[in-house]
Scaffold this active site. Structure first.
Site, PDB file in Angstrom:
ATOM      1  N   GLU A  30       0.836  -1.265  -0.083  1.00  0.00           N
ATOM      2  CA  GLU A  30       0.137  -0.010  -0.082  1.00  0.00           C
ATOM      3  C   GLU A  30       0.897   1.078  -0.003  1.00  0.00           C
ATOM      4  O   GLU A  30       1.835   1.149   0.705  1.00  0.00           O
ATOM      5  CB  GLU A  30      -0.996  -0.179   1.181  1.00  0.00           C
ATOM      6  CG  GLU A  30      -1.862   1.259   1.244  1.00  0.00           C
ATOM      7  CD  GLU A  30      -2.777   1.257   2.534  1.00  0.00           C
ATOM      8  OE1 GLU A  30      -2.755   0.559   3.230  1.00  0.00           O
ATOM      9  OE2 GLU A  30      -3.593   2.245   2.365  1.00  0.00           O
ATOM     10  N   ARG A 255       5.048 -13.357   8.946  1.00  0.00           N
ATOM     11  CA  ARG A 255       5.916 -12.105   8.868  1.00  0.00           C
ATOM     12  C   ARG A 255       7.170 -12.000   9.276  1.00  0.00           C
ATOM     13  O   ARG A 255       7.513 -12.930  10.427  1.00  0.00           O
ATOM     14  CB  ARG A 255       5.125 -11.147   9.783  1.00  0.00           C
ATOM     15  CG  ARG A 255       4.443  -9.863   9.393  1.00  0.00           C
ATOM     16  CD  ARG A 255       3.601  -9.193  10.306  1.00  0.00           C
ATOM     17  NE  ARG A 255       2.623  -8.743   9.442  1.00  0.00           N
ATOM     18  CZ  ARG A 255       2.656  -7.532   8.850  1.00  0.00           C
ATOM     19  NH1 ARG A 255       3.556  -6.778   9.069  1.00  0.00           N
ATOM     20  NH2 ARG A 255       1.816  -7.060   8.249  1.00  0.00           N
ATOM     21  N   LYS A 265       4.605   0.450  10.031  1.00  0.00           N
ATOM     22  CA  LYS A 265       4.692   1.613   9.564  1.00  0.00           C
ATOM     23  C   LYS A 265       4.339   2.956  10.286  1.00  0.00           C
ATOM     24  O   LYS A 265       4.902   4.215  10.416  1.00  0.00           O
ATOM     25  CB  LYS A 265       3.945   1.818   8.270  1.00  0.00           C
ATOM     26  CG  LYS A 265       4.396   1.439   7.090  1.00  0.00           C
ATOM     27  CD  LYS A 265       3.558   1.485   5.738  1.00  0.00           C
ATOM     28  CE  LYS A 265       3.910   0.414   4.777  1.00  0.00           C
ATOM     29  NZ  LYS A 265       2.581   0.045   4.170  1.00  0.00           N
TER      30      LYS A 265
HETATM   31  P1  ATP Z   1       2.702  -2.414   7.790  1.00  0.00           P
HETATM   32  O1  ATP Z   1       2.034  -3.135   8.881  1.00  0.00           O
HETATM   33  O2  ATP Z   1       4.474  -2.351   8.308  1.00  0.00           O
HETATM   34  O3  ATP Z   1       2.319  -1.100   7.465  1.00  0.00           O
HETATM   35  P2  ATP Z   1       1.715  -3.689   5.861  1.00  0.00           P
HETATM   36  O4  ATP Z   1       1.608  -5.107   5.845  1.00  0.00           O
HETATM   37  O5  ATP Z   1       0.669  -2.980   6.083  1.00  0.00           O
HETATM   38  O6  ATP Z   1       3.139  -3.251   6.815  1.00  0.00           O
HETATM   39  P3  ATP Z   1       1.928  -3.474   3.154  1.00  0.00           P
HETATM   40  O7  ATP Z   1       2.290  -2.182   2.319  1.00  0.00           O
HETATM   41  O8  ATP Z   1       0.339  -3.909   2.901  1.00  0.00           O
HETATM   42  O9  ATP Z   1       2.210  -3.118   4.356  1.00  0.00           O
HETATM   43  O10 ATP Z   1       2.722  -4.679   2.712  1.00  0.00           O
HETATM   44  C1  ATP Z   1       2.933  -5.135   1.599  1.00  0.00           C
HETATM   45  C2  ATP Z   1       3.461  -6.616   1.324  1.00  0.00           C
HETATM   46  O11 ATP Z   1       4.379  -6.854   2.147  1.00  0.00           O
HETATM   47  C3  ATP Z   1       2.071  -7.557   1.873  1.00  0.00           C
HETATM   48  O12 ATP Z   1       1.922  -8.739   1.474  1.00  0.00           O
HETATM   49  C4  ATP Z   1       2.426  -7.740   3.469  1.00  0.00           C
HETATM   50  O13 ATP Z   1       2.174  -8.943   3.844  1.00  0.00           O
HETATM   51  C5  ATP Z   1       4.257  -7.719   3.278  1.00  0.00           C
HETATM   52  N1  ATP Z   1       4.769  -7.437   4.508  1.00  0.00           N
HETATM   53  C6  ATP Z   1       4.868  -6.516   5.337  1.00  0.00           C
HETATM   54  N2  ATP Z   1       5.323  -6.544   6.713  1.00  0.00           N
HETATM   55  C7  ATP Z   1       6.025  -7.541   6.474  1.00  0.00           C
HETATM   56  C8  ATP Z   1       6.865  -8.402   7.402  1.00  0.00           C
HETATM   57  N3  ATP Z   1       7.003  -7.984   8.557  1.00  0.00           N
HETATM   58  N4  ATP Z   1       7.136  -9.745   6.766  1.00  0.00           N
HETATM   59  C9  ATP Z   1       6.837 -10.130   5.699  1.00  0.00           C
HETATM   60  N5  ATP Z   1       6.066  -9.618   4.880  1.00  0.00           N
HETATM   61  C10 ATP Z   1       5.682  -8.478   5.455  1.00  0.00           C
HETATM   62 MG    MG Z   2      -1.150  -2.814   5.126  1.00  0.00          MG
END
Ligand code: ATP
Ligand code: MG
Length: 543
Positions: A30, A255, A265
């Site tokens: 995102e 994760r 984030k």
């Molecule tokens: P955050 O919680 O840090 O904002 P998010 O999951 O909201 O992370 P996205 O931009 O939605 O961030 O993530 C893009 C991709 O990266 C998704 O498939 C998400 O599952 C993966 N991802 C995010 N954080 C991790 C992590 N710590 N380990 C593995 N994959 C991750």
């Molecule tokens: Mg997200």
């Protein structure tokens, strides 16, 4: 093909049964912030899996929350992915598909599978039930198809304010899976979107948009993190009930969590906004832009992601394991040089030349080790830590009456110490053994210690920056983030460095002998040596 992890086992099985005949993945950020190490893990998995099966991987921007998303983040994300060396097949945005997603929502209404609901967000939450109790059906659940179509159209045309009406899938308020209890699939939101501007005031929810976007891109394996496991039935429901022809499969993995590291984030943003760090690219940040700025090689980060593997259960990886790969890479690839963080003056009293050129090992690990010239004189600096007035037993560095070797130079002996009025050390008076030059040592004197030095006649001032973790260690784990903050994570030293460290310009990584790996910056004509990682490897592989 041999499976490296459970995802590849699934793919191998599907390929052998003819369920799929190709692999197409996507990395779905995102654009609401900068990528971090966790995303690197997801990137390696999505791009790596596609590559292994000769397949494709798209970059997919999940931009269904216009209030948080920005083009600034889109561009930063692309740059980070390019830095890691991954090449996407196509770029797509959820917003590219808004027209189709909207008409598929209309299709659900026409099929009697979605309805417009007037309950507020709070009322929906309160009627959703719990894990042990079923939910309560909305009083608006049985609106006619015509009324629903008209209301949905009014939602789209801006007749309602934010949150006044939503579109919900009509599934099952008694489902044991709460996500299946008539989930909201569209909402009214009057916000300007970073790409579609003010065209829309209704936006699809993640759970509705994501499966459809996967399908429309031809994704076969939609890899996501474990928290979406409970959403998979809804993912499949959307695919089945909208009748899209291409049917992707969602697979969840754990994760990546790292000790001493915050990856959400939300918190990273707080650090930036509160000024606890200098920005998203502060070298202490776990963002990819921070790591790049720090001097972490992309190759080391990818190797780390590969080696930690892919798990089905959440766990925490030691940050020292990542440092191990950084060190490993730089040990092979970084040139050696010398700098002193806390200098004491050394005078070689019996050295009667003005100066002389000695040979210095560029990197002893090179297949064909090279030498460069380094200038020696009677005026030197050594590290204050390498001299002791009250040495403990077995102290092999410099002490009064003791000998030490200066790296790639001579053996010296400390004859006397000159102190300042306050008792601190002003200068060491030493003598050298003229026949002890490295590579041609006929002195017969055996010394146990070798220390680094710089030539005081030609060295330059350097600011040496050393970093600690932003988050405190394990004993604080689980505590609120604000209690775990380490507000003392930068140490700055006014040191001295070989002029060579300036000669290759900015952005170059070196091994500073006996100190660690450092990257050069030049600010206001001054050399800054910024720590990438220390010398010492504290990682112990688990048995
Ligand atoms: P955050 O919680 O840090 O904002 P998010 O999951 O909201 O992370 P996205 O931009 O939605 O961030 O993530 C893009 C991709 O990266 C998704 O498939 C998400 O599952 C993966 N991802 C995010 N954080 C991790 C992590 N710590 N380990 C593995 N994959 C991750
Ligand atoms: Mg997200």
């Amino acid at each position: 093909m041999e499976a490296k992890n459970f995802i590849e086992e699934i793919i191998n099985d599907e390929l052998s049964r003819g369920v799929v005949n190709e692999v197409h993945t996507r990395f779905p950020p995102e654009p609401n912030g900068y990528l971090h190490i966790g995303h690197a893990k997801s990137l390696c998995l999505n791009f790596g899996t596609a590559k292994k099966y000769d397949g494709l991987c798209n970059l997919f921007f999940d931009d269904t929350n216009p209030s948080k998303e920005k083009t600034e983040f889109v561009n930063a994300i692309k740059k980070d992915i390019e830095w890691l060396g991954f090449k996407w097949h196509e770029i797509h945005y959820a917003s590219d598909f808004f027209d189709t997603i909207y008409s598929l929502a209309e299709k659900l209404i026409k099929d009697g599978k979605a309805f417009v609901c007037d309950l507020s967000a709070e009322e929906i939450r309160n009627t959703r039930g719990t894990l042990t109790e079923p939910g309560v059906e909305s009083p608006y659940r049985n609106r006619s198809i015509e009324e629903n179509l008209a209301l949905f159209n009014d939602m789209k045309n801006g007749k309602f304010g934010d949150g006044e009406k939503v579109l919900r899938a009509k599934i099952d308020m008694k489902s044991p899976n709460i996500n299946m209890r008539d989930p909201v699939i569209y909402r009214v939101l009057h916000a300007t979107h970073h790409r579609t501007g003010d065209k829309w005031c209704v936006y699809p929810m993640y759970d509705f948009a994501h499966p459809l976007c996967d399908s429309m891109q031809g994704v076969t394996h939609s890899i996501c993190t474990l928290e979406f496991e409970d959403h998979r039935p809804l993912y499949n429901w959307v695919i089945e009930n909208t009748g899209v022809s291409h049917k992707p499969r969602q697979i969840e993995f754990a994760r990546l969590n790292l000790t001493n590291t915050v990856m959400s984030k939300r918190y990273l943003k707080k650090l930036v906004e509160e000024g606890a760090v200098e920005g998203w690219d502060d070298p202490r940040m776990p963002t990819l832009t921070g790591l790049r700025n720090r001097g972490v090689p992309a190759e080391a980060l990818k190797k780390f992601c590969e080696e930690i593997g892919v798990a089905k259960a959440n766990s925490e990886i030691e940050i020292s394991y990542l440092e191990h790969f950084i060190r490993d890479y730089l040990n092979t690839n970084a040139e050696r040089a010398m700098a002193i963080e806390s200098p004491i003056k050394v005078t070689i009293t019996n050295y009667d030349k003005i100066s002389e050129d000695l040979e210095f090992d560029v990197n002893p690990n090179d297949e064909e080790p090279k030498k460069r010239q380094i200038t020696f004189s009677k005026n030197l600096f050594i590290e204050s830590d390498d001299f002791s007035l009250n040495p403990p037993p077995k102290y092999f560095r410099l002490k009064v009456g003791g000998y030490v070797r200066l790296k790639n130079a001579y053996i010296i002996k400390c004859d006397d110490v000159i102190l300042n009025d306050d008792g601190s050390i002003k200068e060491l008076l030493c003598s050298y053994l003229p026949n002890s030059r490295s590579g041609n040592d006929t002195s017969g004197v055996k010394v146990k210690g070798t220390i680094h030095w710089v030539n005081a006649d030609n060295c330059i001032d350097a600011e040496i920056r050393k970093y600690d973790y932003l988050l405190k260690d394990a004993e604080y784990a689980g505590q609120d983030f604000s209690l775990r903050m380490n507000y003392d994570s930068v140490k700055v030293f006014n040191g001295k460095a070989e002029p060579y460290l300036l000669s290759n310009g900015e952005g170059v990584s070196y091994q500073l002998l006996r100190k660690g790996y450092y990257k050069t910056f030049i600010k206001n004509n001054k050399l800054i040596l910024s720590e990438i990682t220390s010398m010492k490897d504290s990682f112990k592989p688990k048995q």
